[in-house]
Design a protein around this motif. Structure first.
Motif, mmCIF file in Angstrom:
data_model
loop_
_atom_site.group_PDB
_atom_site.id
_atom_site.type_symbol
_atom_site.label_atom_id
_atom_site.label_comp_id
_atom_site.label_asym_id
_atom_site.label_seq_id
_atom_site.Cartn_x
_atom_site.Cartn_y
_atom_site.Cartn_z
ATOM 1 N N ARG A 1 -6.478 1.627 -0.127
ATOM 2 C CA ARG A 1 -6.340 0.420 -0.955
ATOM 3 C C ARG A 1 -6.673 0.696 -2.409
ATOM 4 O O ARG A 1 -6.052 0.135 -3.317
ATOM 5 N N LEU A 2 -7.651 1.584 -2.644
ATOM 6 C CA LEU A 2 -8.057 1.890 -4.014
ATOM 7 C C LEU A 2 -7.416 3.178 -4.520
ATOM 8 O O LEU A 2 -7.899 3.789 -5.488
ATOM 9 N N GLU A 3 -6.325 3.586 -3.860
ATOM 10 C CA GLU A 3 -5.501 4.694 -4.351
ATOM 11 C C GLU A 3 -6.268 6.006 -4.483
ATOM 12 O O GLU A 3 -6.097 6.750 -5.442
ATOM 13 N N LEU A 4 -7.145 6.301 -3.554
ATOM 14 C CA LEU A 4 -7.849 7.579 -3.404
ATOM 15 C C LEU A 4 -8.789 7.927 -4.555
ATOM 16 O O LEU A 4 -9.977 8.100 -4.343
ATOM 17 N N CYS B 1 -3.674 3.370 8.611
ATOM 18 C CA CYS B 1 -4.875 2.853 7.938
ATOM 19 C C CYS B 1 -4.949 3.300 6.479
ATOM 20 O O CYS B 1 -5.242 2.491 5.601
ATOM 21 N N ILE B 2 -4.653 4.562 6.206
ATOM 22 C CA ILE B 2 -4.706 5.014 4.813
ATOM 23 C C ILE B 2 -3.547 4.428 4.007
ATOM 24 O O ILE B 2 -3.634 4.258 2.802
ATOM 25 N N GLY B 3 -2.452 4.074 4.697
ATOM 26 C CA GLY B 3 -1.315 3.435 4.032
ATOM 27 C C GLY B 3 -1.401 1.925 4.003
ATOM 28 O O GLY B 3 -0.502 1.259 3.479
ATOM 29 N N ASN B 4 -2.482 1.356 4.625
ATOM 30 C CA ASN B 4 -2.668 -0.114 4.679
ATOM 31 C C ASN B 4 -1.469 -0.814 5.311
ATOM 32 O O ASN B 4 -1.005 -1.847 4.819
ATOM 33 N N ILE B 5 -0.969 -0.270 6.411
ATOM 34 C CA ILE B 5 0.259 -0.787 7.034
ATOM 35 C C ILE B 5 -0.023 -1.772 8.165
ATOM 36 O O ILE B 5 0.517 -2.865 8.199
ATOM 37 N N GLY C 1 0.829 -1.195 0.000
ATOM 38 C CA GLY C 1 0.000 0.000 0.000
ATOM 39 C C GLY C 1 0.869 1.252 0.000
ATOM 40 O O GLY C 1 1.964 1.258 -0.552
ATOM 41 N N GLY C 2 0.375 2.318 0.649
ATOM 42 C CA GLY C 2 1.149 3.540 0.764
ATOM 43 C C GLY C 2 1.161 4.380 -0.503
ATOM 44 O O GLY C 2 0.429 4.113 -1.467
ATOM 45 N N ILE C 3 2.008 5.405 -0.510
ATOM 46 C CA ILE C 3 2.099 6.322 -1.649
ATOM 47 C C ILE C 3 2.676 5.623 -2.874
ATOM 48 O O ILE C 3 2.317 5.925 -4.001
ATOM 49 N N LYS C 4 3.559 4.684 -2.694
ATOM 50 C CA LYS C 4 4.288 3.912 -3.712
ATOM 51 C C LYS C 4 5.620 4.589 -4.054
ATOM 52 O O LYS C 4 5.704 5.809 -4.171
ATOM 53 N N LEU D 1 1.259 14.486 -8.597
ATOM 54 C CA LEU D 1 1.172 15.655 -7.721
ATOM 55 C C LEU D 1 -0.213 15.751 -7.077
ATOM 56 O O LEU D 1 -0.335 16.033 -5.881
ATOM 57 N N ALA D 2 -1.263 15.493 -7.870
ATOM 58 C CA ALA D 2 -2.633 15.537 -7.338
ATOM 59 C C ALA D 2 -2.835 14.454 -6.283
ATOM 60 O O ALA D 2 -3.449 14.701 -5.235
ATOM 61 N N PHE D 3 -2.312 13.260 -6.550
ATOM 62 C CA PHE D 3 -2.422 12.165 -5.586
ATOM 63 C C PHE D 3 -1.780 12.567 -4.263
ATOM 64 O O PHE D 3 -2.350 12.359 -3.192
ATOM 65 N N PHE D 4 -0.574 13.141 -4.346
ATOM 66 C CA PHE D 4 0.146 13.518 -3.132
ATOM 67 C C PHE D 4 -0.630 14.566 -2.339
ATOM 68 O O PHE D 4 -0.744 14.481 -1.110
ATOM 69 N N VAL D 5 -1.210 15.552 -3.042
ATOM 70 C CA VAL D 5 -1.993 16.596 -2.374
ATOM 71 C C VAL D 5 -3.216 15.990 -1.694
ATOM 72 O O VAL D 5 -3.508 16.282 -0.521
ATOM 73 N N PHE D 6 -3.956 15.134 -2.412
ATOM 74 C CA PHE D 6 -5.133 14.483 -1.830
ATOM 75 C C PHE D 6 -4.746 13.614 -0.628
ATOM 76 O O PHE D 6 -5.473 13.560 0.375
ATOM 77 N N TYR D 7 -3.597 12.936 -0.740
ATOM 78 C CA TYR D 7 -3.133 12.049 0.326
ATOM 79 C C TYR D 7 -2.873 12.858 1.596
ATOM 80 O O TYR D 7 -3.323 12.489 2.691
#
Length: 482
Positions: free
Chosen positions: A465-468, A429-433, A349-352, A395-401
């Motif tokens: 899990r579904l990458e936001l 939890c958001i990183g599925n760790i 999981g996580g940002i990747k 960049l959008a993913f990182f901002v939303f994250y």
């Protein structure tokens, strides 16, 4: 117009798959002669019956899956699977609270590994096996499994594949998406069998070996022991699990190339080099700290550091040591790793790592553009120019994250949870760790979190899990317009 009949049809077929695995788990209960057998049978009956009902509602639906249907199906299937997947826990009173049962199941399917259980060894073998197999199913992905075993999804299946498979761009091993899904699951199954054999060879009994192979390859982290992998004080077992956690956190496309004896494609892959480099760097720093500050021997310090680093960066969440008791700098380094995540196209999981690499590179290129404003300096990855829309997506993913984490910390803090624990619970939890910091660290669990907090954290697990984007896009008005 959204084809709701098709959505019912696909969900019905997938529920039939879930019911089948419930029956498999019932067989495990039967082998051990334990009372949870009927819980699994009843759960399979309810799940299978609902699947048949959904199938009837979805008759004459057609086979073409559009983008909107793809997003809805992929989002719903994790929720639906979790609601039915909690039945073996809830019916048998093994987890009496419905909220706790849902949290444990969602944590399983999303391969988060956060738990509310305080006495895991007291559970029967069938329930322990169900905890493990839901992580294994969730690891490679329920939709990817369905694409491999349900040929009718071959038409329009790319919409489902793209909505579920983690990473900025999904890798295809074959022009046909069903063939890609079969190869991915073939590699996944082969590695699971290999780890089971190696763990059994190392002295772990066959049941524990199978369960840990399931949850290692899924980067899920559920163990059959309350003390997690620390229960086995065997360096061999810990090194084997470390190896397979690392493989599970590697892009499965690269694993496929390695199997096909194309090592150059692996070595030349930029994401893999950064992934390996991060593991080595953090292991050396933390290992040195454990030797200097905690007096551990060379091998012990290296093993503890390597295991925890690989477990966290791949978002598996196993533990052989409580990193919160380490020298503060070492604990902070582990916390930083929680934001990395595994490789794109892995079960992590996580940002990747690929997004981390692109963020670093784009920042570097931006500095060069400031110095040379008239120069055209495109972002490159793996020696290829990266399309501007992919950079924008990252960049959008990182901002939303980041925004999701900040808002979620505020929500948990409003429930009276202390700041450190709120941060730890949200990030993990958001990183599925699995384990976090504060009162939800590796030596504790989520049992004391209020019910609303557990439902909210379950949502974060799904979001991660579904990458936001798969979830967030459905909250937009444009998504539902004709």
């Amino acid at each position: 117009m959204i084809n709701y009949k098709l959505i019912f049809r696909v969900l019905g077929l997938l529920l039939a798959v879930e019911a089948f695995f419930m029956l498999v788990t019932a067989g495990v209960s039967l082998i051990y002669g334990e009372p949870d057998f009927m819980s699994h049978i009843k759960a399979a009956g309810i799940t299978g019956g609902t699947g048949i009902l959904f199938g009837i509602l979805g008759r004459k639906s057609g086979k073409k899956i559009g983008k909107r249907e793809g997003y809805i199906i992929v989002s719903l299937v994790w929720i639906v699977f979790s609601f039915f997947g909690l039945l073996p826990f809830y019916i048998g009173d093994y987890i009496p609270s419905f909220t706790d049962s849902f949290f444990e199941t969602m944590s399983g399917f999303t391969t988060t590994g956060s738990s509310i259980l305080n006495d895991i060894e007291a559970l029967p073998h069938g329930i322990l096996f169900w905890r493990s197999i839901i992580q294994w199913l969730g690891g490679m992905g329920i939709i990817v499994l369905s694409l491999a075993v349900l040929p009718f999804l071959g038409v329009g299946g790319m919409q489902l594949f793209a909505a579920e498979v983690p990473g900025p761009t999904p890798d295809k091993l074959h022009p046909k998406i069903t063939s890609t899904a079969k190869r991915l699951w073939g590699i996944y199954l082969a590695l699971t069998i290999a780890e089971t054999a190696l763990l059994t060879f190392g002295g772990m009994d066959i049941f524990d070996s199978v369960c840990h192979a399931f949850t290692t390859m899924a980067t899920g982290g559920y163990s059959t022991k309350q003390a997690s992998v620390a229960y086995w004080e065997s360096p061999y077992i810990q090194y084997i699990i470390t190896l397979f956690m690392f493989l599970a956190g590697t892009n499965f496309t690269l694993t496929y190339f390695a199997i096909k004896l194309k090592p150059k494609k692996v070595i030349q892959n930029e994401e893999f080099r950064f992934y390996l480099g991060f593991v080595i760097l953090f292991t050396l720093i933390i290992g040195a700290g454990l030797m200097y500050k905690h007096g551990l021997g060379l091998e012990h310090a290296f093993r503890d550091a390597l295991f925890q680093v690989v477990s966290i960066i791949t978002t598996t969440g196993y533990a052989t040591a409580d990193y919160l008791t380490w020298f503060p700098l070492l604990s902070i380094l582990i916390f930083i790793l929680m934001f990395f995540g595994g490789s794109a196209g892995s079960t992590g999981g996580g940002i990747k790592i690929v997004r981390i690499v692109m963020l670093i590179k784009n920042s570097s290129y931006e500095l060069k553009r400031l110095i040379h404003p008239n120069a055209i300096i495109p972002a490159r990855y793996n020696s290829r120019v990266v399309a501007p829309e992919i950079v924008t997506n990252v960049l959008a993913f990182f901002v939303f994250y980041v925004i999701s984490i900040i808002v979620s910390i505020v929500v948990l803090s409003a429930l009276g949870i202390d700041f450190e624990t709120s941060v730890g619970a949200v990030v993990t939890c958001i990183g599925n760790i699995g384990p976090g910091i504060g009162e939800v660290g590796p030596a504790a669990n989520f049992a004391y979190i209020p019910d609303f907090g557990k439902w909210f954290l379950s949502f974060l697990m799904l979001l991660g899990r579904l990458e936001l984007f798969t979830i967030i896009v459905m909250f937009s008005a444009a998504f539902w317009r004709k």
